[in-house]
Write a protein that holds these residues in place. Sequence first.
Motif, mmCIF file in Angstrom:
data_model
loop_
_atom_site.group_PDB
_atom_site.id
_atom_site.type_symbol
_atom_site.label_atom_id
_atom_site.label_comp_id
_atom_site.label_asym_id
_atom_site.label_seq_id
_atom_site.Cartn_x
_atom_site.Cartn_y
_atom_site.Cartn_z
ATOM 1 N N ALA A 1 50.033 38.934 41.786
ATOM 2 C CA ALA A 1 50.046 39.815 42.962
ATOM 3 C C ALA A 1 49.464 39.107 44.179
ATOM 4 O O ALA A 1 50.002 39.210 45.292
ATOM 5 N N PHE A 2 48.382 38.365 43.983
ATOM 6 C CA PHE A 2 47.769 37.645 45.093
ATOM 7 C C PHE A 2 48.656 36.497 45.568
ATOM 8 O O PHE A 2 48.742 36.222 46.766
ATOM 9 N N SER A 3 49.333 35.840 44.635
ATOM 10 C CA SER A 3 50.278 34.785 45.021
ATOM 11 C C SER A 3 51.447 35.376 45.821
ATOM 12 O O SER A 3 51.897 34.780 46.803
ATOM 13 N N ASP B 1 45.379 40.980 58.285
ATOM 14 C CA ASP B 1 44.069 40.328 58.367
ATOM 15 C C ASP B 1 43.278 40.486 57.078
ATOM 16 O O ASP B 1 42.510 39.606 56.705
ATOM 17 N N TRP B 2 43.420 41.628 56.430
ATOM 18 C CA TRP B 2 42.630 41.975 55.247
ATOM 19 C C TRP B 2 43.538 42.503 54.148
ATOM 20 O O TRP B 2 44.549 43.151 54.427
ATOM 21 N N PHE B 3 43.140 42.271 52.896
ATOM 22 C CA PHE B 3 43.912 42.704 51.734
ATOM 23 C C PHE B 3 42.987 43.480 50.800
ATOM 24 O O PHE B 3 42.001 42.937 50.305
ATOM 25 N N LEU B 4 43.307 44.754 50.577
ATOM 26 C CA LEU B 4 42.502 45.638 49.735
ATOM 27 C C LEU B 4 43.150 45.743 48.367
ATOM 28 O O LEU B 4 44.321 46.099 48.246
ATOM 29 N N LYS B 5 42.376 45.445 47.331
ATOM 30 C CA LYS B 5 42.820 45.669 45.958
ATOM 31 C C LYS B 5 42.119 46.937 45.492
ATOM 32 O O LYS B 5 40.893 47.016 45.522
ATOM 33 N N GLY C 1 42.732 27.465 44.205
ATOM 34 C CA GLY C 1 42.553 27.926 42.834
ATOM 35 C C GLY C 1 43.854 28.065 42.076
ATOM 36 O O GLY C 1 44.154 27.302 41.163
ATOM 37 N N VAL C 2 44.656 29.028 42.471
ATOM 38 C CA VAL C 2 45.880 29.363 41.734
ATOM 39 C C VAL C 2 46.877 28.213 41.745
ATOM 40 O O VAL C 2 47.371 27.791 40.689
#
Length: 174
Positions: A3-5, A16-20, A83-84
């Motif tokens: 999902a982050f990829s 600007d921001w990503f909320l999980k 990282g990924v």
Amino acid sequence: MAAFSYLYDHHLDEHDWFLKADDDTYVIVENLRLLLSRHSSSQAHVFGHHIPVDREAARRGYLSGGAGYVLSREALRVMVEEGVRKDRCRRDGGSEDVEIGRCLETAGVKLDDSHDMFGRKRFHPFDLFSYLTNKDDFSQQSESKHFLVSHQQEPVSRAACPSVVPSRTCIQPT
């Protein structure tokens, strides 16, 4: 990590921001906006409920997935690129929040302090009922008492509040 990829590949420059957050996570958007307004998304910031651990899983701890967490654009970029994409993060398996914590640590992204100006937590990993009744076993005797004591307060006048905080939400501990 997929999902982050995906966010990195398709939406990195759009936000600007990503909320999980899980489907049962309640977010007070005004409070989140106030927290984030004091930080730049062009720097690596990660906010959430910090769970301190000192073990191989994540030496600096990790953020509770149940409470939700927020990554700045730069934190997402660094996590994916350092990282990924370099195969330094586990792609699947394990506990999502622990694995994200490990990946952030591996990529060199530090977890930020998410407490408010009174030292209270802004991200809560359990539902309110659990805090009030000690229904779940999470060593909440101290956690629940801290939650209840730290959230007892009296309203103060608008003059005592920062201008960015509406008077109905500006509070001071007793």
